[in-house]
Design a protein around this motif. Structure first.
Motif, PDB file in Angstrom:
ATOM      1  N   ILE A   6     -10.074  74.860 -13.920  1.00 40.92           N
ATOM      2  CA  ILE A   6      -9.869  75.319 -15.300  1.00 40.92           C
ATOM      3  C   ILE A   6      -8.551  76.078 -15.331  1.00 40.92           C
ATOM      4  N   GLN A   7      -7.759  75.848 -16.357  1.00 38.79           N
ATOM      5  CA  GLN A   7      -6.457  76.502 -16.461  1.00 38.79           C
ATOM      6  C   GLN A   7      -6.574  77.986 -16.763  1.00 38.79           C
ATOM      7  N   ALA A   8      -5.700  78.756 -16.147  1.00 40.90           N
ATOM      8  CA  ALA A   8      -5.686  80.196 -16.395  1.00 40.90           C
ATOM      9  C   ALA A   8      -4.779  80.501 -17.583  1.00 40.90           C
ATOM     10  N   LEU A  19     -16.661  77.936 -25.765  1.00 47.24           N
ATOM     11  CA  LEU A  19     -17.908  77.182 -25.604  1.00 47.24           C
ATOM     12  C   LEU A  19     -17.663  75.754 -25.099  1.00 47.24           C
ATOM     13  N   GLY A  20     -16.541  75.156 -25.463  1.00 49.62           N
ATOM     14  CA  GLY A  20     -16.214  73.815 -24.975  1.00 49.62           C
ATOM     15  C   GLY A  20     -16.035  73.818 -23.463  1.00 49.62           C
ATOM     16  N   ASN A  21     -15.305  74.811 -22.946  1.00 49.95           N
ATOM     17  CA  ASN A  21     -15.138  74.926 -21.495  1.00 49.95           C
ATOM     18  C   ASN A  21     -16.489  75.163 -20.826  1.00 49.95           C
ATOM     19  N   TYR A  22     -17.319  75.972 -21.484  1.00 48.05           N
ATOM     20  CA  TYR A  22     -18.616  76.305 -20.880  1.00 48.05           C
ATOM     21  C   TYR A  22     -19.509  75.059 -20.803  1.00 48.05           C
ATOM     22  N   THR A  59       5.264  66.859 -15.736  1.00 50.14           N
ATOM     23  CA  THR A  59       4.684  66.365 -14.476  1.00 50.14           C
ATOM     24  C   THR A  59       3.302  66.974 -14.203  1.00 50.14           C
ATOM     25  N   TYR A  60       2.797  67.699 -15.171  1.00 47.14           N
ATOM     26  CA  TYR A  60       1.479  68.339 -15.070  1.00 47.14           C
ATOM     27  C   TYR A  60       0.395  67.400 -14.504  1.00 47.14           C
ATOM     28  N   PRO A  61       0.268  66.168 -14.995  1.00 48.25           N
ATOM     29  CA  PRO A  61      -0.814  65.317 -14.473  1.00 48.25           C
ATOM     30  C   PRO A  61      -0.597  64.900 -13.012  1.00 48.25           C
ATOM     31  N   LEU A 113       0.567  66.982 -10.682  1.00 49.61           N
ATOM     32  CA  LEU A 113      -0.009  68.121  -9.959  1.00 49.61           C
ATOM     33  C   LEU A 113      -1.539  68.035  -9.979  1.00 49.61           C
ATOM     34  N   GLN A 114      -2.071  67.607 -11.096  1.00 48.53           N
ATOM     35  CA  GLN A 114      -3.535  67.473 -11.185  1.00 48.53           C
ATOM     36  C   GLN A 114      -4.045  66.430 -10.183  1.00 48.53           C
ATOM     37  N   ALA A 115      -3.311  65.353 -10.020  1.00 45.56           N
ATOM     38  CA  ALA A 115      -3.687  64.339  -9.019  1.00 45.56           C
ATOM     39  C   ALA A 115      -3.662  64.951  -7.616  1.00 45.56           C
ATOM     40  N   ALA A 116      -2.655  65.796  -7.354  1.00 50.90           N
ATOM     41  CA  ALA A 116      -2.573  66.449  -6.046  1.00 50.90           C
ATOM     42  C   ALA A 116      -3.773  67.379  -5.840  1.00 50.90           C
ATOM     43  N   ASP A 117      -4.157  68.123  -6.890  1.00 53.46           N
ATOM     44  CA  ASP A 117      -5.321  69.021  -6.794  1.00 53.46           C
ATOM     45  C   ASP A 117      -6.545  68.262  -6.285  1.00 53.46           C
ATOM     46  N   ILE A 118      -6.714  67.077  -6.833  1.00 55.94           N
ATOM     47  CA  ILE A 118      -7.935  66.309  -6.583  1.00 55.94           C
ATOM     48  C   ILE A 118      -7.868  65.609  -5.227  1.00 55.94           C
ATOM     49  N   VAL A 146     -15.496  66.806 -15.688  1.00 61.71           N
ATOM     50  CA  VAL A 146     -14.566  67.339 -16.696  1.00 61.71           C
ATOM     51  C   VAL A 146     -15.050  66.959 -18.090  1.00 61.71           C
ATOM     52  N   GLY A 147     -14.405  67.552 -19.093  1.00 61.61           N
ATOM     53  CA  GLY A 147     -14.629  67.135 -20.472  1.00 61.61           C
ATOM     54  C   GLY A 147     -13.843  65.858 -20.757  1.00 61.61           C
ATOM     55  N   GLU A 148     -14.176  65.258 -21.871  1.00 61.23           N
ATOM     56  CA  GLU A 148     -13.581  63.990 -22.314  1.00 61.23           C
ATOM     57  C   GLU A 148     -12.042  64.023 -22.337  1.00 61.23           C
ATOM     58  N   ASP A 149     -11.462  65.180 -22.685  1.00 62.39           N
ATOM     59  CA  ASP A 149     -10.005  65.254 -22.842  1.00 62.39           C
ATOM     60  C   ASP A 149      -9.236  65.042 -21.535  1.00 62.39           C
ATOM     61  N   GLN A 150      -9.934  65.071 -20.393  1.00 63.76           N
ATOM     62  CA  GLN A 150      -9.233  64.911 -19.116  1.00 63.76           C
ATOM     63  C   GLN A 150      -9.270  63.475 -18.597  1.00 63.76           C
ATOM     64  N   LYS A 151      -9.880  62.596 -19.366  1.00 67.82           N
ATOM     65  CA  LYS A 151     -10.087  61.220 -18.907  1.00 67.82           C
ATOM     66  C   LYS A 151      -8.775  60.541 -18.510  1.00 67.82           C
ATOM     67  N   ARG A 180     -17.190  66.664 -25.507  1.00 70.94           N
ATOM     68  CA  ARG A 180     -16.084  66.944 -26.420  1.00 70.94           C
ATOM     69  C   ARG A 180     -16.613  67.821 -27.566  1.00 70.94           C
ATOM     70  N   VAL A 181     -16.631  69.130 -27.339  1.00 69.78           N
ATOM     71  CA  VAL A 181     -17.087  70.069 -28.356  1.00 69.78           C
ATOM     72  C   VAL A 181     -15.971  70.213 -29.390  1.00 69.78           C
ATOM     73  N   MET A 182     -16.334  70.093 -30.662  1.00 69.69           N
ATOM     74  CA  MET A 182     -15.315  70.136 -31.710  1.00 69.69           C
ATOM     75  C   MET A 182     -15.173  71.543 -32.294  1.00 69.69           C
ATOM     76  N   LYS A 212     -10.614  69.122 -31.667  1.00 67.42           N
ATOM     77  CA  LYS A 212     -11.310  69.615 -30.482  1.00 67.42           C
ATOM     78  C   LYS A 212     -11.344  71.146 -30.486  1.00 67.42           C
ATOM     79  N   MET A 213     -12.444  71.728 -30.038  1.00 70.25           N
ATOM     80  CA  MET A 213     -12.451  73.184 -29.842  1.00 70.25           C
ATOM     81  C   MET A 213     -11.454  73.493 -28.735  1.00 70.25           C
ATOM     82  N   SER A 214     -10.521  74.412 -29.008  1.00 67.81           N
ATOM     83  CA  SER A 214      -9.423  74.580 -28.071  1.00 67.81           C
ATOM     84  C   SER A 214      -8.918  76.017 -28.046  1.00 67.81           C
ATOM     85  N   LYS A 215      -8.395  76.380 -26.865  1.00 70.13           N
ATOM     86  CA  LYS A 215      -7.839  77.721 -26.671  1.00 70.13           C
ATOM     87  C   LYS A 215      -6.645  77.944 -27.581  1.00 70.13           C
ATOM     88  N   SER A 216      -5.946  76.846 -27.885  1.00 69.13           N
ATOM     89  CA  SER A 216      -4.680  77.011 -28.585  1.00 69.13           C
ATOM     90  C   SER A 216      -4.834  76.970 -30.107  1.00 69.13           C
TER      91      SER A 216
HETATM   92  P1  TYM Z   1      -8.734  73.070 -19.311  1.00 68.30           P
HETATM   93  O1  TYM Z   1      -8.461  74.392 -18.669  1.00 68.30           O
HETATM   94  O2  TYM Z   1      -8.037  72.733 -20.575  1.00 68.30           O
HETATM   95  O3  TYM Z   1     -10.274  72.921 -19.582  1.00 68.30           O
HETATM   96  C1  TYM Z   1     -11.229  73.179 -18.557  1.00 68.30           C
HETATM   97  C2  TYM Z   1     -12.384  72.201 -18.670  1.00 68.30           C
HETATM   98  O4  TYM Z   1     -13.005  72.336 -19.952  1.00 68.30           O
HETATM   99  C3  TYM Z   1     -13.077  71.070 -20.585  1.00 68.30           C
HETATM  100  N1  TYM Z   1     -12.939  71.241 -22.038  1.00 68.30           N
HETATM  101  C4  TYM Z   1     -13.829  70.811 -22.923  1.00 68.30           C
HETATM  102  N2  TYM Z   1     -15.003  70.165 -22.797  1.00 68.30           N
HETATM  103  C5  TYM Z   1     -15.686  69.869 -23.914  1.00 68.30           C
HETATM  104  N3  TYM Z   1     -15.252  70.193 -25.156  1.00 68.30           N
HETATM  105  C6  TYM Z   1     -14.081  70.842 -25.351  1.00 68.30           C
HETATM  106  N4  TYM Z   1     -13.668  71.167 -26.574  1.00 68.30           N
HETATM  107  C7  TYM Z   1     -13.305  71.176 -24.206  1.00 68.30           C
HETATM  108  N5  TYM Z   1     -12.116  71.818 -24.027  1.00 68.30           N
HETATM  109  C8  TYM Z   1     -11.915  71.840 -22.690  1.00 68.30           C
HETATM  110  C9  TYM Z   1     -11.925  70.270 -20.003  1.00 68.30           C
HETATM  111  O5  TYM Z   1     -12.129  68.883 -20.140  1.00 68.30           O
HETATM  112  C10 TYM Z   1     -11.955  70.725 -18.565  1.00 68.30           C
HETATM  113  O6  TYM Z   1     -12.921  70.004 -17.824  1.00 68.30           O
HETATM  114  N6  TYM Z   1      -5.990  69.872 -16.643  1.00 68.30           N
HETATM  115  C11 TYM Z   1      -7.256  70.629 -16.622  1.00 68.30           C
HETATM  116  C12 TYM Z   1      -7.362  71.599 -15.458  1.00 68.30           C
HETATM  117  C13 TYM Z   1      -7.199  70.949 -14.152  1.00 68.30           C
HETATM  118  C14 TYM Z   1      -8.116  70.088 -13.491  1.00 68.30           C
HETATM  119  C15 TYM Z   1      -7.507  69.748 -12.261  1.00 68.30           C
HETATM  120  C16 TYM Z   1      -9.375  69.609 -13.825  1.00 68.30           C
HETATM  121  C17 TYM Z   1      -6.118  71.077 -13.334  1.00 68.30           C
HETATM  122  N7  TYM Z   1      -6.294  70.372 -12.196  1.00 68.30           N
HETATM  123  C18 TYM Z   1      -8.145  68.895 -11.321  1.00 68.30           C
HETATM  124  C19 TYM Z   1     -10.012  68.753 -12.894  1.00 68.30           C
HETATM  125  C20 TYM Z   1      -9.402  68.422 -11.688  1.00 68.30           C
HETATM  126  C21 TYM Z   1      -7.313  71.439 -17.918  1.00 68.30           C
HETATM  127  O7  TYM Z   1      -6.325  71.730 -18.518  1.00 68.30           O
HETATM  128  O8  TYM Z   1      -8.526  71.901 -18.249  1.00 68.30           O
END
Ligand code: TYM
Length: 334
Positions: A8-10, A16-19, A125-127, A129-134, A144-149, A185-187, A195-199
């Motif tokens: 999860i990004q800091a 609630l979507g993240n949760y 190049t963010y994605p 780095l994400q590939a490297a994480d995994i 993950v949530g749908e948005d990471q597909k 995908r919580v709206m 999408k429900m989002s931090k931003s």
């Molecule tokens: P991030 O920090 O945006 O979100 C963290 C996780 O929460 C999920 N999420 C949601 N799920 C349902 N409804 C929503 N509205 C919603 N908003 C966020 C995201 O899908 C995610 O699972 N790029 C990633 C972080 C990351 C990562 C990785 C994840 C970096 N490296 C390697 C998996 C594997 C991100 O920005 O998540």
């Protein structure tokens, strides 16, 4: 062997979507296979982060992991930047991934907005780095949530191209995205199409993990809906995004399905459903919030968990990077 990993990004408060899309699901997986969860601080700085806030937010996400029920003696919990191999492997992958692949990434288009020439190179190049994480941990499953597909599809493309380019079939496993449950995908509570989002600038659009009971109740009460009562069948939710979203949230919070929620509340108006949803949300989130507060009050426990997790993660990461160096042909001291 199965290995589960997610991050999860800091950046910004957890909601609630993240949760529901991530945290709650990690907890269910920690007894199934080795689980690695990290705080993506390297990803966070692709957009400007105040340094003091970044440190606090890293601890807050670690607190959320533990408060949601992850056991630091089972799951490996660590800050991404404490394992330098993430950045090291990302460089190799920058040379494997193609510009055309990154040009297709929708998240970059959304986040960079109208002025993409002003976005950081890291955001682009963010994605990678994400590939490297995994792949650093040779993870097989990524919840993950749908948005990471799309990012996970890119990860699979990078793994496959690396394996082919270097004639090492099967070296990196092709990880499976695990996008499951009623709330992938919580709206937004204000707009069933977003999408429900931090931003999101409107705090009313989301329930934060730091919201108290009064705030949660007020946000659910004011959540946008249509004037019809809840339908008698799940199909009746089609074309009613706000109603569908609230039902999905109820289902995820109560570990049930939309069909079960409809069986119970179908035909009832939002005047009855919203208070039931608010009560359920408070009941589910209050213990998590309280435990997060307790952990944050004295970060020593969090810091110990992160340090231990970083050490465990590094032990695995070092092996992968040594192998990758040999595969790529980098000189290593004999
Ligand atoms: P991030 O920090 O945006 O979100 C963290 C996780 O929460 C999920 N999420 C949601 N799920 C349902 N409804 C929503 N509205 C919603 N908003 C966020 C995201 O899908 C995610 O699972 N790029 C990633 C972080 C990351 C990562 C990785 C994840 C970096 N490296 C390697 C998996 C594997 C991100 O920005 O998540």
């Amino acid at each position: 062997p199965r290995r589960i990993l997610s991050g999860i990004q800091a950046s910004g408060a957890l909601h609630l979507g993240n949760y529901l899309g991530a945290l709650k699901r990690f907890v269910a997986l920690q007894d199934e296979a080795p689980l690695f969860v990290f705080v993506a601080d390297l990803h966070a700085i692709t957009v400007w982060q105040d340094p003091a806030v970044l440190t606090a937010q890293t601890r807050e996400i670690a607190a959320a992991y533990i408060a949601s029920g992850l056991d630091p003696d089972k799951a490996v919990i660590f800050p991404q930047s404490a394992v330098p191999q993430h950045a090291e492997l990302a460089w190799v992958f920058n040379c494997v991934a193609r510009l055309g692949w990154l040009d297709r990434m929708t998240q970059f288009k959304e986040k960079s907005g109208k002025h993409k020439e002003r976005a950081s190179v890291g955001l682009y190049t963010y994605p990678v780095l994400q590939a490297a994480d995994i792949l650093l941990y040779k993870a097989t499953e990524v919840p993950v949530g749908e948005d990471q597909k799309q990012h996970l599809e890119l990860t699979r493309d990078i793994a496959a191209k690396f394996n082919t380019d270097f004639g090492r079939p099967g070296y990196f496993p092709l990880p499976e995205p695990v996008i499951q449950g009623p709330a992938t995908r919580v709206m937004s509570l204000r707009d069933g199409a977003a999408k429900m989002s931090k931003s999101d600038p409107s705090d009313q659009s989301r329930i934060n993990l730091t919201d108290d009971a009064d705030a949660i109740v007020a946000k659910v009460r004011k959540a946008k809906t249509d004037p019809e009562p809840l339908p008698e069948t799940v199909e009746g939710l089609d074309g009613r995004p706000e109603a569908k979203n609230l039902v999905a949230i109820y289902a995820a919070l109560s570990d049930s399905t939309a069909a079960e929620v409809i069986a119970r509340f179908g035909g009832q108006g939002f005047g009855a459903f919203k208070p039931a949803l608010a009560e359920l949300a408070v009941e589910a989130l209050a213990p998590v919030t309280a435990e997060m507060r307790r952990l944050m009050a004295d970060p020593a426990e969090i810091d110990r968990a992160l340090a231990k997790g970083a050490e465990q993660a590094r032990a695995i990461a070092e092996v992968t990077v040594a192998e990758v160096k040999d595969i790529v042909g980098f000189w290593r001291a004999p």
